[in-house]
Motif scaffolding. Structure first.
Motif, short mmCIF file in Angstrom:
data_model
loop_
_atom_site.label_atom_id
_atom_site.label_comp_id
_atom_site.label_asym_id
_atom_site.label_seq_id
_atom_site.Cartn_x
_atom_site.Cartn_y
_atom_site.Cartn_z
N ALA A 1 0.83 -1.21 0.00
CA ALA A 1 0.00 0.00 0.00
C ALA A 1 0.86 1.26 0.00
O ALA A 1 0.49 2.27 -0.61
CB ALA A 1 -0.93 -0.01 1.21
N ALA A 2 2.02 1.19 0.65
CA ALA A 2 2.91 2.36 0.70
C ALA A 2 3.39 2.74 -0.70
O ALA A 2 3.77 3.90 -0.94
CB ALA A 2 4.11 2.07 1.60
N TYR A 3 3.36 1.78 -1.63
CA TYR A 3 3.78 2.05 -3.01
C TYR A 3 2.61 2.00 -3.99
O TYR A 3 2.80 1.84 -5.19
CB TYR A 3 4.87 1.06 -3.42
N GLY A 4 1.40 2.13 -3.45
CA GLY A 4 0.22 2.18 -4.32
C GLY A 4 -0.08 0.87 -5.01
O GLY A 4 -0.54 0.85 -6.16
N ARG B 1 7.46 -2.01 -7.36
CA ARG B 1 6.86 -0.84 -8.00
C ARG B 1 7.83 -0.21 -9.00
O ARG B 1 7.42 0.27 -10.07
CB ARG B 1 6.49 0.18 -6.92
N PHE B 2 9.11 -0.24 -8.67
CA PHE B 2 10.13 0.28 -9.58
C PHE B 2 10.10 -0.48 -10.90
O PHE B 2 10.18 0.12 -11.99
CB PHE B 2 11.50 0.16 -8.91
N ARG C 1 9.02 -3.84 3.17
CA ARG C 1 8.78 -2.63 2.39
C ARG C 1 9.74 -2.51 1.21
O ARG C 1 9.35 -2.13 0.11
CB ARG C 1 8.90 -1.40 3.30
N ARG C 2 11.00 -2.87 1.43
CA ARG C 2 11.98 -2.66 0.37
C ARG C 2 11.69 -3.50 -0.87
O ARG C 2 11.73 -2.97 -1.99
CB ARG C 2 13.40 -2.91 0.90
N PRO C 3 11.38 -4.80 -0.77
CA PRO C 3 11.05 -5.54 -1.99
C PRO C 3 9.81 -5.00 -2.71
O PRO C 3 9.72 -5.07 -3.93
CB PRO C 3 10.81 -6.97 -1.48
N MET C 4 8.86 -4.48 -1.94
CA MET C 4 7.69 -3.89 -2.58
C MET C 4 8.07 -2.61 -3.33
O MET C 4 7.51 -2.30 -4.38
CB MET C 4 6.60 -3.62 -1.55
N GLY C 5 9.04 -1.87 -2.80
CA GLY C 5 9.55 -0.72 -3.53
C GLY C 5 10.21 -1.13 -4.83
O GLY C 5 10.05 -0.46 -5.87
N TYR C 6 10.93 -2.25 -4.80
CA TYR C 6 11.58 -2.75 -6.01
C TYR C 6 10.52 -3.20 -7.02
O TYR C 6 10.64 -2.96 -8.23
CB TYR C 6 12.51 -3.90 -5.66
#
Length: 364
Positions: free
Chosen positions: A36-39, A352-353, A345-350
């Protein structure tokens, strides 16, 4: 950023537990918060429910009534948390359809990882001397007085043994019987090793390593688990680390084998001076990033790993092993709940990237 679907690939047993929130050490809530933090909306998949030809899959998606199986367009980016070795036909089939899966393989032989790191001259000084098989064991017994024997593809310390020289004709063999947390030891003749030990070597490949004289806390050796992940932007970062202490009287630090997780700062500051502890911590971060960069050259899709780094009393660092499916719960046990959340959180950021810029997916 509009909401996007991100896949979380689980093994079948864990996938069955999703609607009952029974997923072992995997936190569904943490995935929900991180995505959710990355939509994004996390969709929990198993391999058999992904249909690459149709472009649709069946996945558990959280709704007002909890997790319900739903037909969805197959997410273009998937974080693999199931256990697959190299050459998995199911994973290869998905990759062939253009899906972006990171940590595609998360089971690598300890001997394979050692060999890949050995190719980098700058990393060789951080590697314990190692050999494989029974011939390797005999060679190492002639060179060292204390050895660790590890199944090349074992996990959580299962099957690890130790051989320690008492005299020219006597060694101590230490092992953990199946289903027990109590180590047993027996005296053995190096010229006539026990049948049970030889059978273990015959049944599965073993890696034989010199035993590193790890620093200790109250007589308990410890090493550091370092979580190294790609996040937004795709670069490797150290998300965090914690110390793993072996159980009293033991030599294996795995939490599943009775080890204890503690904060790195608390342990290092107890064993070393403040300045030395800070220097060691920075050196561990630097070494861990170098290891990740070396491994990515040969392991496609690598993005989320846990490294075990040993430290000797004289402050020398050693690489112990790489975990392709990092069990993050150690952060919780060490009282590092913020870092535990970051490890989701970090893998979810990746993810979304990669959704935003799929050309940055590293295939090799």
């Amino acid at each position: 950023m509009g909401q996007k679907l991100v896949g979380i690939l689980l093994n079948a047993a864990m996938h069955r537990g999703v609607p009952r929130l029974k997923t072992g050490q995997e936190s569904l809530e943490s995935y929900e918060e991180a995505a959710a933090a990355y939509g994004m909306i996390p969709c929990f998949l198993q391999l058999s429910d992904i249909n690459p030809e149709s472009g649709f899959s069946i996945a558990y998606v959280k709704g007002s009534q909890g997790y319900v199986k739903t037909v969805i367009p197959t997410p273009g980016v998937i974080h693999n948390r199931a256990i697959y070795s190299q050459g998995s036909t199911g994973i290869d089939r998905l990759l062939g359809q253009g899906l972006l899966i990171f940590n595609t393989c998360n089971r690598y032989g300890k001997d394979q990882i050692h060999g890949l790191l050995e190719q980098n001259e700058a990393l060789q000084c951080f590697l314990p001397d190692s050999r494989t098989g029974m011939s390797g064991l005999k060679e190492m017994m002639n060179r060292y007085s204390d050895l660790i024997l590890k199944p090349c593809r074992g996990s959580v310390g299962k099957g690890v043994m130790r051989l320690s020289r008492i005299s020219a004709r006597r060694w101590t063999w230490s092992f953990l019987p199946s289903g027990s947390r109590r180590w047993l030891s027996s005296t053995v003749d190096p010229q006539a090793l026990p049948r049970a030990l030889r059978l273990r070597f015959a049944s599965v490949p073993y890696l034989v390593q010199e035993r590193i004289p790890l620093a200790e806390v109250n007589g308990r050796p410890f090493d550091l688990r370092v979580t190294v992940q790609r996040g937004w932007g795709g670069e490797w970062q150290v998300t965090g680390m914690f110390a793993k202490l072996a159980a009293p009287g033991g030599f294996v630090s795995n939490i599943a084998r009775g080890g204890e997780a503690l904060s790195t700062s608390a342990v290092l500051n107890e064993v070393f001076t403040g300045s030395a502890a800070a220097r060691i911590r920075m050196s561990v971060i630097s070494l861990s990033l170098s290891i990740a960069h070396q491994l990515e050259k040969n392991l496609p899709g690598l993005a989320d790993i846990g490294l075990d780094i040993g430290i000797t009393r004289d402050q020398r660092l050693y690489f112990i092993e790489c975990n392709g499916r990092d069990q993050r719960y150690g952060f919780q046990k060490a009282g590092l709940s913020g870092t535990w959340k970051d490890s989701y959180r970090r893998p979810m950021g990746y993810a979304r990237f990669l959704i935003e810029d799929p050309a940055r997916y590293i295939r090799y």
